[in-house]
Design a protein around this motif. Sequence first.
Motif, PDB file in Angstrom:
ATOM      1  N   ASN A  22       0.815  -1.217   0.000  1.00  7.13           N
ATOM      2  CA  ASN A  22       0.000   0.000   0.000  1.00  7.13           C
ATOM      3  C   ASN A  22       0.851   1.271   0.000  1.00  7.13           C
ATOM      4  OD1 ASN A  22      -2.258  -1.674   0.223  1.00  7.13           O
ATOM      5  ND2 ASN A  22      -2.105  -1.690   2.433  1.00  7.13           N
ATOM      6  N   ASP A  23       2.047   1.208  -0.560  1.00  4.70           N
ATOM      7  CA  ASP A  23       2.965   2.346  -0.580  1.00  4.70           C
ATOM      8  C   ASP A  23       3.190   2.948   0.798  1.00  4.70           C
ATOM      9  OD1 ASP A  23       3.344   2.160  -3.328  1.00  4.70           O
ATOM     10  OD2 ASP A  23       1.602   3.409  -3.744  1.00  4.70           O
ATOM     11  N   ALA A  24       2.975   2.170   1.855  1.00  6.77           N
ATOM     12  CA  ALA A  24       3.123   2.683   3.206  1.00  6.77           C
ATOM     13  C   ALA A  24       4.354   2.146   3.905  1.00  6.77           C
ATOM     14  CB  ALA A  24       1.874   2.350   4.022  1.00  6.77           C
ATOM     15  N   ALA A  25       4.894   1.038   3.440  1.00  2.00           N
ATOM     16  CA  ALA A  25       6.028   0.429   4.131  1.00  2.00           C
ATOM     17  C   ALA A  25       7.044  -0.108   3.138  1.00  2.00           C
ATOM     18  CB  ALA A  25       5.537  -0.704   5.026  1.00  2.00           C
ATOM     19  N   ILE A  26       8.293  -0.014   3.527  1.00  2.55           N
ATOM     20  CA  ILE A  26       9.380  -0.624   2.780  1.00  2.55           C
ATOM     21  C   ILE A  26       9.740  -1.885   3.550  1.00  2.55           C
ATOM     22  CG2 ILE A  26      11.772  -0.364   2.024  1.00  2.55           C
ATOM     23  CD1 ILE A  26      11.147   2.692   1.885  1.00  2.55           C
ATOM     24  N   MET A  27       9.674  -3.030   2.880  1.00  2.00           N
ATOM     25  CA  MET A  27       9.834  -4.302   3.580  1.00  2.00           C
ATOM     26  C   MET A  27      10.912  -5.155   2.947  1.00  2.00           C
ATOM     27  SD  MET A  27       5.876  -5.184   4.470  1.00  2.00           S
ATOM     28  CE  MET A  27       5.345  -5.257   2.776  1.00  2.00           C
ATOM     29  N   PHE A  28      11.540  -5.966   3.796  1.00  3.09           N
ATOM     30  CA  PHE A  28      12.608  -6.869   3.393  1.00  3.09           C
ATOM     31  C   PHE A  28      12.306  -8.245   3.966  1.00  3.09           C
ATOM     32  CE2 PHE A  28      14.186  -2.612   3.789  1.00  3.09           C
ATOM     33  CZ  PHE A  28      15.124  -2.439   2.774  1.00  3.09           C
ATOM     34  N   ASP A  29      12.457  -9.282   3.166  1.00  6.35           N
ATOM     35  CA  ASP A  29      12.333 -10.647   3.666  1.00  6.35           C
ATOM     36  C   ASP A  29      13.556 -10.964   4.497  1.00  6.35           C
ATOM     37  OD1 ASP A  29      10.905 -11.888   0.582  1.00  6.35           O
ATOM     38  OD2 ASP A  29       9.911 -11.056   2.346  1.00  6.35           O
ATOM     39  N   TYR A  30      13.358 -11.726   5.576  1.00  9.11           N
ATOM     40  CA  TYR A  30      14.464 -12.141   6.430  1.00  9.11           C
ATOM     41  C   TYR A  30      14.556 -13.652   6.396  1.00  9.11           C
ATOM     42  CZ  TYR A  30      17.544 -12.634  10.436  1.00  9.11           C
ATOM     43  OH  TYR A  30      18.593 -12.967  11.253  1.00  9.11           O
ATOM     44  N   ASP A  31      15.727 -14.166   6.087  1.00 12.56           N
ATOM     45  CA  ASP A  31      15.943 -15.605   6.014  1.00 12.56           C
ATOM     46  C   ASP A  31      16.432 -16.099   7.371  1.00 12.56           C
ATOM     47  OD1 ASP A  31      16.223 -18.189   5.078  1.00 12.56           O
ATOM     48  OD2 ASP A  31      18.199 -17.823   4.200  1.00 12.56           O
ATOM     49  N   GLY A  32      15.499 -16.345   8.259  1.00 13.92           N
ATOM     50  CA  GLY A  32      15.826 -16.790   9.602  1.00 13.92           C
ATOM     51  C   GLY A  32      14.592 -16.699  10.478  1.00 13.92           C
ATOM     52  N   THR A  33      14.793 -16.928  11.760  1.00 10.77           N
ATOM     53  CA  THR A  33      13.669 -16.917  12.698  1.00 10.77           C
ATOM     54  C   THR A  33      13.344 -15.499  13.140  1.00 10.77           C
ATOM     55  OG1 THR A  33      15.047 -17.095  14.686  1.00 10.77           O
ATOM     56  CG2 THR A  33      14.403 -19.177  13.585  1.00 10.77           C
ATOM     57  N   PHE A  34      12.167 -15.354  13.724  1.00 10.90           N
ATOM     58  CA  PHE A  34      11.746 -14.080  14.298  1.00 10.90           C
ATOM     59  C   PHE A  34      12.745 -13.638  15.375  1.00 10.90           C
ATOM     60  CE2 PHE A  34       9.528 -11.735  17.638  1.00 10.90           C
ATOM     61  CZ  PHE A  34       9.030 -10.664  16.916  1.00 10.90           C
ATOM     62  N   ASP A  35      13.117 -14.550  16.264  1.00 14.60           N
ATOM     63  CA  ASP A  35      14.052 -14.204  17.340  1.00 14.60           C
ATOM     64  C   ASP A  35      15.399 -13.759  16.778  1.00 14.60           C
ATOM     65  OD1 ASP A  35      12.204 -14.701  19.352  1.00 14.60           O
ATOM     66  OD2 ASP A  35      12.884 -16.765  19.666  1.00 14.60           O
ATOM     67  N   ASP A  36      15.870 -14.430  15.744  1.00 15.60           N
ATOM     68  CA  ASP A  36      17.128 -14.017  15.117  1.00 15.60           C
ATOM     69  C   ASP A  36      16.989 -12.625  14.501  1.00 15.60           C
ATOM     70  OD1 ASP A  36      18.337 -16.401  15.841  1.00 15.60           O
ATOM     71  OD2 ASP A  36      18.149 -17.300  13.847  1.00 15.60           O
ATOM     72  N   ALA A  37      15.857 -12.369  13.869  1.00 11.24           N
ATOM     73  CA  ALA A  37      15.631 -11.070  13.228  1.00 11.24           C
ATOM     74  C   ALA A  37      15.567  -9.948  14.256  1.00 11.24           C
ATOM     75  CB  ALA A  37      14.357 -11.101  12.394  1.00 11.24           C
ATOM     76  N   THR A  38      14.848 -10.160  15.360  1.00  7.27           N
ATOM     77  CA  THR A  38      14.761  -9.101  16.370  1.00  7.27           C
ATOM     78  C   THR A  38      16.120  -8.848  17.009  1.00  7.27           C
ATOM     79  OG1 THR A  38      13.990 -10.666  18.064  1.00  7.27           O
ATOM     80  CG2 THR A  38      12.302  -9.410  16.849  1.00  7.27           C
ATOM     81  N   PHE A  39      16.887  -9.923  17.233  1.00  7.90           N
ATOM     82  CA  PHE A  39      18.237  -9.748  17.781  1.00  7.90           C
ATOM     83  C   PHE A  39      19.093  -8.950  16.794  1.00  7.90           C
ATOM     84  CE2 PHE A  39      22.669 -10.932  18.262  1.00  7.90           C
ATOM     85  CZ  PHE A  39      22.878 -10.700  19.616  1.00  7.90           C
ATOM     86  N   ALA A  40      19.014  -9.294  15.514  1.00  8.70           N
ATOM     87  CA  ALA A  40      19.816  -8.614  14.493  1.00  8.70           C
ATOM     88  C   ALA A  40      19.433  -7.145  14.362  1.00  8.70           C
ATOM     89  CB  ALA A  40      19.676  -9.329  13.149  1.00  8.70           C
ATOM     90  N   ILE A  41      18.146  -6.842  14.424  1.00  8.52           N
ATOM     91  CA  ILE A  41      17.707  -5.439  14.346  1.00  8.52           C
ATOM     92  C   ILE A  41      18.193  -4.668  15.566  1.00  8.52           C
ATOM     93  CG2 ILE A  41      15.644  -3.951  14.575  1.00  8.52           C
ATOM     94  CD1 ILE A  41      16.265  -4.688  11.700  1.00  8.52           C
ATOM     95  N   GLU A  42      18.004  -5.239  16.737  1.00  9.99           N
ATOM     96  CA  GLU A  42      18.462  -4.571  17.958  1.00  9.99           C
ATOM     97  C   GLU A  42      19.970  -4.300  17.882  1.00  9.99           C
ATOM     98  OE1 GLU A  42      18.367  -5.157  22.813  1.00  9.99           O
ATOM     99  OE2 GLU A  42      17.244  -6.540  21.530  1.00  9.99           O
TER     100      GLU A  42
END
Length: 146
Positions: A22-42
């Motif tokens: 909806n032209d509202a968000a820029i998104m990227f697929d993450y190849d891994g688990t949710f926990d890994d992604a949140t750790f990586a973002i933090e």
Amino acid sequence: MTQFLKVCAIIATMDGAPAMANDAAIMFDYDGTFDDATFAIEDAIISKGLVIDYRSHTGEMLERTRADVGSDVVIFDAADVFLFCSATVSRQVMEADPMNVVHCPYSIFVADQAGKVTIGFRDYPDGPMQVVEDLLTEIVEEAISF
């Protein structure tokens, strides 16, 4: 509508689109688990010398209140939103236009829908806010390559 509610609205409308929803968000697929992604973002946010002001557990809130609002729809397996700011970038965009304060703090979300993990952030307006979008892109790209 507050920044937090806007982010929730963006997350709630995600349909798995690979780049834009909806032209509202820029998104990227993450190849891994949710926990890994949140750790990586933090880690990526902190590695830029930034402080996370708040981590919203949006997915947990939606699940916890699902029955209370009369829904049986599970939207996310998990979804968190990280809120933070950059004194340098914020000063730059607010010196260009003080009303850019409406965009602060900045946020990055991590969402898991049926095992598909997505990281993203809102699409900011053209002009001075591009520097914020560039910063958020750098953070997400660092997290994805973690």
